[in-house]
Design a protein around this motif. Sequence first.
Motif, PDB file in Angstrom:
ATOM      1  N   ALA A 170      12.924  -7.716   3.701  1.00 23.27           N
ATOM      2  CA  ALA A 170      13.061  -7.656   5.025  1.00 23.27           C
ATOM      3  C   ALA A 170      14.673  -7.152   4.999  1.00 23.27           C
ATOM      4  O   ALA A 170      15.587  -7.747   4.584  1.00 23.27           O
ATOM      5  N   TYR A 171      15.242  -6.375   6.432  1.00 20.74           N
ATOM      6  CA  TYR A 171      16.558  -6.313   6.692  1.00 20.74           C
ATOM      7  C   TYR A 171      16.730  -6.718   8.006  1.00 20.74           C
ATOM      8  O   TYR A 171      15.951  -6.184   9.001  1.00 20.74           O
ATOM      9  N   HIS A 172      17.753  -7.432   8.490  1.00 20.41           N
ATOM     10  CA  HIS A 172      18.174  -7.891   9.802  1.00 20.41           C
ATOM     11  C   HIS A 172      19.552  -7.560  10.271  1.00 20.41           C
ATOM     12  O   HIS A 172      20.343  -8.018   9.566  1.00 20.41           O
ATOM     13  N   SER A 173      19.754  -7.143  11.176  1.00 22.41           N
ATOM     14  CA  SER A 173      21.025  -6.814  11.874  1.00 22.41           C
ATOM     15  C   SER A 173      20.954  -7.404  13.284  1.00 22.41           C
ATOM     16  O   SER A 173      19.921  -7.500  14.060  1.00 22.41           O
ATOM     17  N   LYS A 174      22.160  -7.798  13.990  1.00 19.60           N
ATOM     18  CA  LYS A 174      22.417  -8.081  15.254  1.00 19.60           C
ATOM     19  C   LYS A 174      23.422  -7.003  15.747  1.00 19.60           C
ATOM     20  O   LYS A 174      24.012  -6.565  14.832  1.00 19.60           O
ATOM     21  N   SER A 175      23.398  -7.100  17.045  1.00 23.26           N
ATOM     22  CA  SER A 175      24.317  -6.264  17.674  1.00 23.26           C
ATOM     23  C   SER A 175      25.939  -6.798  17.454  1.00 23.26           C
ATOM     24  O   SER A 175      26.254  -7.888  17.003  1.00 23.26           O
ATOM     25  N   ALA A 176      26.883  -5.680  17.629  1.00 20.56           N
ATOM     26  CA  ALA A 176      27.967  -5.957  17.606  1.00 20.56           C
ATOM     27  C   ALA A 176      28.487  -7.309  18.392  1.00 20.56           C
ATOM     28  O   ALA A 176      28.151  -7.334  19.627  1.00 20.56           O
TER      29      ALA A 176
END
Length: 419
Positions: A170-176
């Motif tokens: 899985a790959y997870h990112s948040k907003s800037a």
Amino acid sequence: MAPYEPEQNTNEAEAPRAGRRKAARYAVPVAVAGVAAATIGLVPALATSGDPKLPDVTAQELIEKIAASDTEQLSGTVKISTDLGLPSLGGGMTGGFAPGGGGGGGEDGEGSSADPQSKLMELASGTHTLRVAADGPDKQKLSVLDDAAEYSLIHNGDDVWAYDSKSNEAYHSKSAGKAGESGNSGDSGKKDLPKGVPSTPKELAEEALKAADDTTSVKVDGTAQVAGRDAYRLVIKPKQTGSTVGQITVAVDAKTGTPLKFTLTPAGGGSAVVDAGFTKVDFAKPSASTFDFTPPKGAKVTEGDDAKAEKHDFKGDAEEFKGEEDLNGLNVIGKGWNSIAELELPGGQGLPTTESGSGDMPQDAQRFLDSLGDKVTGKFGEGTVFKTRLINALITDDGKVYAGAVTKDALVKAANAAS
């Protein structure tokens, strides 16, 4: 979107002449050129059925209907096919981008195999079935289906999740910035979504309409039925000779104005280069649970910030490439569908060869490039034209590149004129 002015008493319309930047006129070729060099596939065009009887509309009215469409909620299945006519490498090139193929990295490579920046490049090759869902600007989901695996990309508020079932990564990112700092949640997480790979008929249609100007014919050409819905056929054609684009056909939902199907056929004939259309579509609000995601037990989770840090460790030759801002300085020769991008390779040299003695080009790779290219000469010197069914590129021996959705002769002519 500015309205199109139709010819008197006909359905044909010409796009507005003013206010169009060169980059916008080049949008259709660039959207495909960005992925053309790494794609293969040979897939027949998708079929539509029926010719429903609908009220007559002009091209201007239909384009305004697309622009005014406020569809924000839908779910359905999309089939997308791409056939650039490149020779097959036995799956070696595209296998890494298929679901579970590990093209994005993973334990045996860099980063995560679920990283969407590389994973969704697979949509530029072959034929694929996608499940899509949307509920406004903050909630979207796209799943690429395979026989034995599924790759999903989910945007839900401030979070972007991607999951590769084959590798269980899985790959997870948040907003800037931190959650809650942004004043507009509609933009949250979006900077981590891949750019330049339109995946729905609407996105593809928008790119086509951006490129329309006085070099373009736009008309309504009958009706069709797509995914069980009545639609108008909007046909976009170059007026100029020398383009490799034959025409673009967009099936527009008669009720909502939503593009349901996009087909780009080449001037040389044969199957479509790009064919994307809904096979099922529902404009009802998707269930909120559609956009929920929790990594399965045992899944390897990569955080977006960590993956970016790894990529920024590369030095040396990568520093010679100044980044995306350099692409804004492209010199564009010509206009409309005959636009040709001119740029220089780093170092002012052409492609390495086995004969150069540099050892940079393996013989197998050299043979593959030779099978794609035609040697040409002119005032500019010598070079090679690399061909697909849509995008052609001339690379000169002194490191100049001329690329566009134009014929080989048009590239040679542009290189001669620039010498």
